[in-house]
Design an enzyme around this catalytic site. Structure first.
Site, PDB file in Angstrom:
ATOM      1  N   HIS A  57      -9.194  -4.103  -2.401  1.00 30.15           N
ATOM      2  CA  HIS A  57      -7.805  -4.247  -2.836  1.00 30.15           C
ATOM      3  C   HIS A  57      -7.608  -5.662  -3.385  1.00 30.15           C
ATOM      4  CE1 HIS A  57      -5.826  -0.889  -0.224  1.00 30.15           C
ATOM      5  NE2 HIS A  57      -7.045  -0.535  -0.618  1.00 30.15           N
ATOM      6  N   GLU A  59      -5.447  -7.912  -2.709  1.00 27.62           N
ATOM      7  CA  GLU A  59      -5.181  -8.929  -1.684  1.00 27.62           C
ATOM      8  C   GLU A  59      -6.466  -9.385  -1.000  1.00 27.62           C
ATOM      9  OE1 GLU A  59      -1.649  -5.953  -1.407  1.00 27.62           O
ATOM     10  OE2 GLU A  59      -3.766  -5.893  -1.949  1.00 27.62           O
ATOM     11  N   CYS A  87      -0.498  -2.961   1.793  1.00 24.95           N
ATOM     12  CA  CYS A  87      -0.729  -1.870   2.741  1.00 24.95           C
ATOM     13  C   CYS A  87      -0.989  -2.478   4.125  1.00 24.95           C
ATOM     14  CB  CYS A  87      -1.913  -1.022   2.279  1.00 24.95           C
ATOM     15  SG  CYS A  87      -3.524  -1.841   2.448  1.00 24.95           S
ATOM     16  N   CYS A  90      -4.170  -4.682   4.223  1.00 22.05           N
ATOM     17  CA  CYS A  90      -4.045  -5.966   3.541  1.00 22.05           C
ATOM     18  C   CYS A  90      -3.113  -6.914   4.284  1.00 22.05           C
ATOM     19  CB  CYS A  90      -3.587  -5.748   2.104  1.00 22.05           C
ATOM     20  SG  CYS A  90      -4.878  -4.994   1.085  1.00 22.05           S
TER      21      CYS A  90
END
Length: 155
Positions: A57, A59, A87, A90
């Protein structure tokens, strides 16, 4: 300055879209205690498809980049700007990295930690708490880029 940092995250989100990844981008900004200057130390955008990696992801990639750049896993003087609400995974990574704050461009009712009721950043049982909130002023392009991407997928 928040607009400048969010715009850089949006540029990274566009790069993800150009590479057929879900368009989410993130930057980590560090306040140099010696100089008081702000600078980007971490950048990331979604790479799950390219890397065949479920945790690639934006992040996570930005946190890894910032840790390499600063030479520290503790990013205590750092703030993240991300185009989409993080999410739960993260947000937990942000907690582990000891970020000072996270600002996001648009909420994610189907996958965002706060939208789903997981305010990990405020849990008093955890040893590091931090601020997480929408960017002000908000950037409508953060939502628009996601809508365009998924519309293209459906067509």
């Amino acid at each position: 300055m928040a607009v400048e940092w969010l715009n850089e995250a949006l540029r990274l989100a566009q790069q993800a879209a150009d590479e057929d990844e879900v368009p989410v981008g993130a930057v980590i900004v560090w306040k140099d205690p010696a100089q008081g200057a702000l600078k980007i130390v971490g950048r990331g955008y979604n790479r799950r498809e390219q890397d065949d990696n479920p945790i690639a992801h934006a992040e996570i990639i930005a946190i890894q980049d910032a840790a390499r750049t600063t030479g520290h896993w503790r990013l205590m003087d750092c703030v993240m700007y991300v185009t989409l609400e993080p999410c739960p995974m993260c947000l937990a990574a942000c907690q582990q990295a000891r970020l000072e704050a996270v600002y996001y461009g648009v909420s994610d009712p189907k996958g965002g930690a706060l939208s789903l009721g997981y305010p990990l950043h405020q849990d008093t049982r955890i040893n590091h708490r931090f601020k997480v909130e929408p960017c002000e002023p908000s950037n409508s392009e953060c939502g628009a880029i996601l809508k365009r991407f998924f519309q293209r997928k459906r067509d």
